[in-house]
Design an enzyme around this catalytic site. Sequence first.
Site, PDB file in Angstrom:
ATOM      1  N   SER A 134      21.449  -7.407   6.264  1.00  0.00           N
ATOM      2  CA  SER A 134      22.323  -6.587   7.151  1.00  0.00           C
ATOM      3  C   SER A 134      24.037  -6.807   6.547  1.00  0.00           C
ATOM      4  CB  SER A 134      22.322  -6.908   8.776  1.00  0.00           C
ATOM      5  OG  SER A 134      23.436  -6.403   9.121  1.00  0.00           O
ATOM      6  N   LYS A 160      20.738  -2.726   5.282  1.00  0.00           N
ATOM      7  CA  LYS A 160      21.506  -2.043   6.509  1.00  0.00           C
ATOM      8  C   LYS A 160      22.940  -2.174   6.489  1.00  0.00           C
ATOM      9  CE  LYS A 160      21.760  -4.203  11.080  1.00  0.00           C
ATOM     10  NZ  LYS A 160      21.050  -4.656  12.245  1.00  0.00           N
ATOM     11  N   LYS A 219      26.476  -1.944   8.173  1.00  0.00           N
ATOM     12  CA  LYS A 219      27.044  -1.706   9.494  1.00  0.00           C
ATOM     13  C   LYS A 219      28.324  -0.359   9.229  1.00  0.00           C
ATOM     14  CE  LYS A 219      26.049  -5.065  11.969  1.00  0.00           C
ATOM     15  NZ  LYS A 219      25.161  -4.940  13.168  1.00  0.00           N
ATOM     16  N   ASP A 272      23.890   0.651  11.448  1.00  0.00           N
ATOM     17  CA  ASP A 272      23.979   0.171  12.636  1.00  0.00           C
ATOM     18  C   ASP A 272      25.424   0.404  13.076  1.00  0.00           C
ATOM     19  OD1 ASP A 272      23.649  -1.136  14.784  1.00  0.00           O
ATOM     20  OD2 ASP A 272      23.219  -3.054  14.025  1.00  0.00           O
ATOM     21  N   GLU A 308      20.877   3.004  14.086  1.00  0.00           N
ATOM     22  CA  GLU A 308      20.844   1.908  15.026  1.00  0.00           C
ATOM     23  C   GLU A 308      21.864   1.915  15.997  1.00  0.00           C
ATOM     24  OE1 GLU A 308      19.944  -2.018  13.314  1.00  0.00           O
ATOM     25  OE2 GLU A 308      20.317  -2.895  15.411  1.00  0.00           O
ATOM     26  N   ASP A 310      18.839  -1.250  19.808  1.00  0.00           N
ATOM     27  CA  ASP A 310      19.251  -2.596  20.065  1.00  0.00           C
ATOM     28  C   ASP A 310      19.855  -3.138  21.174  1.00  0.00           C
ATOM     29  OD1 ASP A 310      20.321  -5.257  19.390  1.00  0.00           O
ATOM     30  OD2 ASP A 310      21.289  -4.750  17.836  1.00  0.00           O
ATOM     31  N   LYS A 320      14.885  -8.252  19.188  1.00  0.00           N
ATOM     32  CA  LYS A 320      15.667  -9.709  19.111  1.00  0.00           C
ATOM     33  C   LYS A 320      15.157 -10.713  19.777  1.00  0.00           C
ATOM     34  CE  LYS A 320      19.957  -7.904  16.774  1.00  0.00           C
ATOM     35  NZ  LYS A 320      21.244  -7.534  17.008  1.00  0.00           N
ATOM     36  N   GLY A 368      18.292  -9.715  13.969  1.00  0.00           N
ATOM     37  CA  GLY A 368      18.854 -11.242  13.877  1.00  0.00           C
ATOM     38  C   GLY A 368      20.336 -11.232  14.576  1.00  0.00           C
TER      39      GLY A 368
HETATM   40  O1  OSB Z   1      23.628  -5.500  15.656  1.00  0.00           O
HETATM   41  O2  OSB Z   1      21.944  -6.340  14.578  1.00  0.00           O
HETATM   42  C1  OSB Z   1      23.310  -6.479  14.998  1.00  0.00           C
HETATM   43  C2  OSB Z   1      24.762  -9.567  13.899  1.00  0.00           C
HETATM   44  C3  OSB Z   1      25.442 -10.111  14.958  1.00  0.00           C
HETATM   45  C4  OSB Z   1      25.515  -9.200  15.791  1.00  0.00           C
HETATM   46  C5  OSB Z   1      24.827  -8.019  15.899  1.00  0.00           C
HETATM   47  C6  OSB Z   1      24.040  -7.764  14.917  1.00  0.00           C
HETATM   48  C7  OSB Z   1      24.160  -8.220  13.719  1.00  0.00           C
HETATM   49  C8  OSB Z   1      23.650  -8.206  12.486  1.00  0.00           C
HETATM   50  C9  OSB Z   1      22.969  -9.416  11.356  1.00  0.00           C
HETATM   51  O3  OSB Z   1      23.123  -6.965  12.147  1.00  0.00           O
HETATM   52  C10 OSB Z   1      21.689  -9.469  11.353  1.00  0.00           C
HETATM   53  C11 OSB Z   1      21.348 -10.852  10.771  1.00  0.00           C
HETATM   54  O4  OSB Z   1      20.911 -10.822   9.464  1.00  0.00           O
HETATM   55  O5  OSB Z   1      20.917 -11.847  11.278  1.00  0.00           O
HETATM   56 MG    MG Z   2      22.171  -4.123  15.737  1.00  0.00          MG
END
Ligand code: OSB
Ligand code: MG
Length: 372
Positions: free
Chosen positions: A136, A162, A164, A189, A216, A241, A265, A293
């Site tokens: 991510s 992924k 952001k 995401d 996402e 999510d 999660k 995660g």
């Molecule tokens: O939305 O998935 C999410 C990290 C912190 C808060 C929300 C998210 C995330 C990630 C990181 O996308 C996922 C990871 O590599 O742990």
């Molecule tokens: Mg997410």
Amino acid sequence: MRIDRIEAFRVGLPLVHEFQTSSHRKSRLEHILVRVTDSDGGTGWGEIASPSDPYYCPETVDTSWLMLNGYLAPAVLGRDWQHPDELGALFGKVRGNHFAKAGVDIAGWDLWCRREGVSVASALGAVREQIDAGVSLGIEPTLDDLLGQVELHVAQGYRRVKLKVAPGWDVEPVRAVRAAHPALALQVDANGVYREIAEHLDTLLALDEFDLTMIEQPFAPGALAAHGRLQERLSTPICLDESIEDLDQLDSAIAAGAGRILNIKVSRMGGLSPARAAHQVAADNGIAVWCGGMHEFGVGRAANVAIAGLPGFALPSDVSGSDKYYAKDITTEPIVAVDGRVAVRYQRPGLGYDVDAERVQSLATDRLDLRS
Ligand code: OSB
Ligand code: MG
């Protein structure tokens, strides 16, 4: 089985690479490590991976600390139970606070499995030898910085990327990454930042043109109906999510056609037991799942690896190697991704990784020590 002691340690670790989402920027994360001790002196570890600020979900490290101290630990200490699936019922009167509950649930699973001499992965029903790992990637200062991050992780063998996204950082970066990597498994995401307004709908429809594996959480957590209307207009699957914290919300989302994919999660669902139950409901309803995660330290990451071994976790998970996040983790061995895959551990009892308890104690900025 009876837990007679619950300790908690507040620990911060610097991130290797600053991470920015649609809501916040982070260069250091603070999580709570939980150690439970049973009446025979056996121990298990869990992790509360709550963000520090209430931007992803209403919980924070501070609220988790209060909930653990005031409600969750008192509900569990000195109570008899036979299987970790029963822990949720012990603190069932406490609404929400899933990240805090997950820390106790994971510790209970680790304790119980160590006692039984089985791995958490096999006790959960995992079947995969390895899980496919994705990364991510946060919002970067420039497109070149983002392309560099994608290049770095693709070269390391990660199975999908992924990105952001947020208004002002969406169609353009996705177009640039897609142009540089035409065959890459790519997804985005938004952490719920878009709204059902013309300008945002135009953006989301534009993202539909890049052969993304999923989009996402485009809209706010409660906006199930809006997600359903958007899904009707998109060929790209929507993944939920933040919207899904329990099985009732999953049921409502399925009824609303709010998405075709679920990011499970462990923290957001309230632990391994509810996460496994969500995996079953998704499978029964044709919803694809993968493991998300929260930049977990080694304990929470080990729990993610174990559950991602279940048969339904067919899509690559946000479970990267420890080195993607931290120079030195709090487990004695880091979690390692080799050629974009992380091995599921079946041979050792419990989570499969040992905590460096001395390091945790020396890093701890605050502690709890509660007994029955
Ligand atoms: O939305 O998935 C999410 C990290 C912190 C808060 C929300 C998210 C995330 C990630 C990181 O996308 C996922 C990871 O590599 O742990
Ligand atoms: Mg997410």
